[in-house]
Design a protein around this motif. Structure first.
Motif, PDB file in Angstrom:
ATOM      1  N   ALA A  76       0.878  -1.180   0.000  1.00  0.00           N
ATOM      2  CA  ALA A  76       0.000   0.000   0.000  1.00  0.00           C
ATOM      3  C   ALA A  76       0.910   1.223   0.000  1.00  0.00           C
ATOM      4  O   ALA A  76       2.130   1.084   0.061  1.00  0.00           O
ATOM      5  CB  ALA A  76      -0.918   0.004   1.214  1.00  0.00           C
ATOM      6  N   HIS A  77       0.327   2.431  -0.075  1.00  0.00           N
ATOM      7  CA  HIS A  77       1.189   3.618  -0.058  1.00  0.00           C
ATOM      8  C   HIS A  77       0.853   4.540   1.100  1.00  0.00           C
ATOM      9  O   HIS A  77      -0.286   4.582   1.579  1.00  0.00           O
ATOM     10  CB  HIS A  77       1.205   4.344  -1.403  1.00  0.00           C
ATOM     11  CG  HIS A  77      -0.085   4.988  -1.824  1.00  0.00           C
ATOM     12  ND1 HIS A  77      -0.412   6.281  -1.496  1.00  0.00           N
ATOM     13  CD2 HIS A  77      -1.119   4.526  -2.583  1.00  0.00           C
ATOM     14  CE1 HIS A  77      -1.583   6.585  -2.034  1.00  0.00           C
ATOM     15  NE2 HIS A  77      -2.035   5.544  -2.693  1.00  0.00           N
ATOM     16  N   THR A  78       1.878   5.259   1.554  1.00  0.00           N
ATOM     17  CA  THR A  78       1.764   6.085   2.761  1.00  0.00           C
ATOM     18  C   THR A  78       1.495   7.555   2.450  1.00  0.00           C
ATOM     19  O   THR A  78       1.161   8.318   3.347  1.00  0.00           O
ATOM     20  CB  THR A  78       3.069   6.029   3.571  1.00  0.00           C
ATOM     21  OG1 THR A  78       4.148   6.499   2.741  1.00  0.00           O
ATOM     22  CG2 THR A  78       3.383   4.615   4.039  1.00  0.00           C
ATOM     23  N   HIS A 252       5.648   8.114  -1.949  1.00  0.00           N
ATOM     24  CA  HIS A 252       5.834   8.639  -3.324  1.00  0.00           C
ATOM     25  C   HIS A 252       4.992   7.956  -4.397  1.00  0.00           C
ATOM     26  O   HIS A 252       5.295   8.096  -5.586  1.00  0.00           O
ATOM     27  CB  HIS A 252       7.327   8.581  -3.729  1.00  0.00           C
ATOM     28  CG  HIS A 252       8.198   9.399  -2.821  1.00  0.00           C
ATOM     29  ND1 HIS A 252       9.488   9.062  -2.487  1.00  0.00           N
ATOM     30  CD2 HIS A 252       7.948  10.556  -2.159  1.00  0.00           C
ATOM     31  CE1 HIS A 252      10.007   9.960  -1.668  1.00  0.00           C
ATOM     32  NE2 HIS A 252       9.084  10.878  -1.444  1.00  0.00           N
ATOM     33  N   GLU A 253       3.926   7.241  -4.005  1.00  0.00           N
ATOM     34  CA  GLU A 253       3.064   6.637  -5.027  1.00  0.00           C
ATOM     35  C   GLU A 253       2.359   7.710  -5.828  1.00  0.00           C
ATOM     36  O   GLU A 253       2.162   7.583  -7.028  1.00  0.00           O
ATOM     37  CB  GLU A 253       2.031   5.709  -4.357  1.00  0.00           C
ATOM     38  CG  GLU A 253       1.208   4.876  -5.342  1.00  0.00           C
ATOM     39  CD  GLU A 253      -0.026   5.579  -5.898  1.00  0.00           C
ATOM     40  OE1 GLU A 253      -0.539   5.142  -6.929  1.00  0.00           O
ATOM     41  OE2 GLU A 253      -0.475   6.582  -5.302  1.00  0.00           O
ATOM     42  N   GLU A 254       1.980   8.797  -5.133  1.00  0.00           N
ATOM     43  CA  GLU A 254       1.189   9.853  -5.784  1.00  0.00           C
ATOM     44  C   GLU A 254       1.999  10.640  -6.817  1.00  0.00           C
ATOM     45  O   GLU A 254       1.458  11.441  -7.555  1.00  0.00           O
ATOM     46  CB  GLU A 254       0.616  10.820  -4.735  1.00  0.00           C
ATOM     47  CG  GLU A 254      -0.368  10.169  -3.758  1.00  0.00           C
ATOM     48  CD  GLU A 254      -1.667   9.727  -4.417  1.00  0.00           C
ATOM     49  OE1 GLU A 254      -1.868  10.007  -5.607  1.00  0.00           O
ATOM     50  OE2 GLU A 254      -2.469   9.074  -3.728  1.00  0.00           O
ATOM     51  N   ALA A 298      -2.995  -2.954  -2.320  1.00  0.00           N
ATOM     52  CA  ALA A 298      -4.265  -2.370  -1.865  1.00  0.00           C
ATOM     53  C   ALA A 298      -4.216  -0.847  -1.976  1.00  0.00           C
ATOM     54  O   ALA A 298      -3.362  -0.208  -1.355  1.00  0.00           O
ATOM     55  CB  ALA A 298      -4.539  -2.786  -0.424  1.00  0.00           C
ATOM     56  N   ASP A 299      -5.099  -0.306  -2.771  1.00  0.00           N
ATOM     57  CA  ASP A 299      -5.177   1.145  -2.944  1.00  0.00           C
ATOM     58  C   ASP A 299      -6.630   1.466  -3.303  1.00  0.00           C
ATOM     59  O   ASP A 299      -7.240   0.762  -4.112  1.00  0.00           O
ATOM     60  CB  ASP A 299      -4.218   1.579  -4.068  1.00  0.00           C
ATOM     61  CG  ASP A 299      -4.001   3.077  -4.097  1.00  0.00           C
ATOM     62  OD1 ASP A 299      -4.585   3.795  -3.267  1.00  0.00           O
ATOM     63  OD2 ASP A 299      -3.241   3.533  -4.979  1.00  0.00           O
ATOM     64  N   ASN A 300      -7.160   2.512  -2.715  1.00  0.00           N
ATOM     65  CA  ASN A 300      -8.600   2.756  -2.831  1.00  0.00           C
ATOM     66  C   ASN A 300      -9.084   2.877  -4.277  1.00  0.00           C
ATOM     67  O   ASN A 300      -8.349   3.332  -5.154  1.00  0.00           O
ATOM     68  CB  ASN A 300      -8.983   4.007  -2.042  1.00  0.00           C
ATOM     69  CG  ASN A 300      -8.800   3.801  -0.547  1.00  0.00           C
ATOM     70  OD1 ASN A 300      -8.380   2.736  -0.117  1.00  0.00           O
ATOM     71  ND2 ASN A 300      -9.117   4.805   0.238  1.00  0.00           N
TER      72      ASN A 300
HETATM   73 CO    CO Z   1      -3.881   5.812  -3.782  1.00  0.00          CO
END
Ligand code: CO
Length: 416
Positions: A76-78, A252-254, A298-300
């Motif tokens: 997942a990302h923070t 840094h996923e975004e 998992a990411d919304n």
């Molecule tokens: Co996301």
């Protein structure tokens, strides 16, 4: 959701205005559960532990047969889109002391207007130490132009100039402390000791349960801290199995994940290699373990919006509180394959939770996440899933309470 679970997720969301605050908070929960912190470089690692690298965290529990059963990874990302403070932020305009900001990721900019904002981040000191800080209350505000000075705004829509219209006012007194002085006060250091400041704005409005039936959760950063909560809770509530259980939470996923601590960097790969080596597994054994591994990213997901159903393919649009969505895209914007989808469906049925399917409209570009990046780097069969939510990338998002529990249960079943 039980009372304890609600308190747990609200407390995480309110404690975590930045990725570093989030991983610090999750590290404290892992320590309470006897996970060992192996973040210091060069040390041997043990069976149940975690590593923190800036705003990213990897936690694991060794399996009994990692070479044969591999790793079961939840990713997942923070990070979340936000407004960050520029290095020379101080400005004075027409009676206000203002701050210059830089846009991180792609926030819904209008949602940052007329909010009570705090400032949070960390400083790097001369000693090399870093120190987290956050303002006690609200200290800044980006005010929208009055309707009398922008008569067509409700018909034309709000147009914001990213350089001119997003500077928050944060004091009026010309003698009020500069940003550097204020940060020195917040961190109980001196301006001489501070070498670098990394700061951002956040909404001071606390996360809350809403709806006449208490079925919804509204908060900042649900994308993707809700998934981080479900993943870490699943790991904490599991016991050792044949495969090694891993939770990988990346910063840094975004902004595309290409960084030393992002999903495109080597953090996960190196950690897995180290975990295998400490289990006495050879390089060939490690490659064998990877081929027996899988990953749930998992990411919304976008729930169907009741006011804009036309934005969805309604036969593939997730409904709020009907379970986590399996995200598919044949152009590989999502990593889901037929076999990884089957694996997630099996986990959901083992956990007795419903799942849904998300595929975007053909005329609507599809987002992406860490799933395809992890799959590409490690060659692991990966499935992209996510809790349905509305207002993605708004400063205040909303999702269904029961969906978070369903995701948590499915992840636990996957680890088992
Ligand atoms: Co996301």
């Amino acid at each position: 959701m039980t009372k304890r679970q609600i308190e747990s997720i609200l407390s995480q969301l309110d404690s975590s205005p930045t990725p570093r605050h989030l991983v610090g908070y999750l590290a404290s929960k892992l320590l309470e559960a006897k996970f060992v912190d192996y973040s210091v470089k060069g040390q041997k690692i043990g069976e149940v532990g975690f590593k923190v690298k800036a705003g990213s965290l990897i936690a694991w529990r060794n399996g009994r047969q990692t070479d044969k059963s591999g790793f079961r990874i939840v990713g997942a990302h923070t990070d979340s889109p936000c407004l960050r403070i520029k290095p020379h932020p101080d400005d004075r305009r027409f009676g206000f002391n203002t701050l210059q900001i830089e846009i991180y990721g792609s926030p819904l900019l209008n949602s940052w207007l007329d909010r009570d904002l705090g400032v949070a981040g960390h400083v790097v000191l001369r000693s090399g130490k870093t120190k987290l800080f956050r303002s006690d209350g609200s200290v800044a505000r980006i005010s929208q132009l009055a309707i009398h000075l922008d008569r067509e705004v409700n018909e034309r829509g709000l147009v914001l100039d990213k350089q001119l219209h997003l500077s928050p006012a944060w004091s009026c007194d010309p003698k009020a402390p500069s940003f550097l002085n204020w940060v020195a006060q917040q961190t109980k250091t001196t301006t001489r000791e501070i070498v670098q400041i990394d700061a951002q704005l956040f909404d001071t409005h606390k996360a809350s349960i809403l709806g006449s039936d208490s079925s919804l959760l509204a908060s900042s950063r649900l994308d993707n801290q809700a998934s981080c909560w479900a993943a870490i809770s699943a790991l904490l509530e599991s016991s050792a199995g044949a495969a090694t259980q891993v939770v990988a939470l990346f910063d840094h996923e975004e902004v595309g994940s290409a960084s030393a601590t992002g999903a495109a960097g080597p953090f996960l790969e190196h950690s897995l290699e180290q975990i295998a080596a400490e289990q006495g597994i050879s390089r060939i054994g490690f490659l064998e373990a990877l081929s027996n591994s899988s990953c749930i990213s998992a990411d919304n997901a976008h729930a169907v919006h009741h006011n804009y159903p036309d934005r969805h393919d309604l036969s593939h649009g997730p409904i709020i509180n009907e379970g986590p969505a399996l995200k598919l895209n044949s152009n590989q914007r999502y990593a889901t394959s037929s076999t990884s989808a089957a694996m997630f469906i099996a986990a959901c049925s083992k956990a007795k939770v419903k799942h849904q399917v998300f595929v975007s409209r053909n005329n609507m570009p599809c987002g992406s996440t860490i799933g395809p990046i992890t799959a590409t780097r490690l060659g692991i069969d990966t499935v992209d899933v996510g809790i349905p939510q509305l207002s993605m990338h708004s400063i205040r998002e909303v999702c269904g309470v029961s969906d978070i529990v369903s995701l948590n249960l499915a992840l636990k079943a996957y680890f088992k």
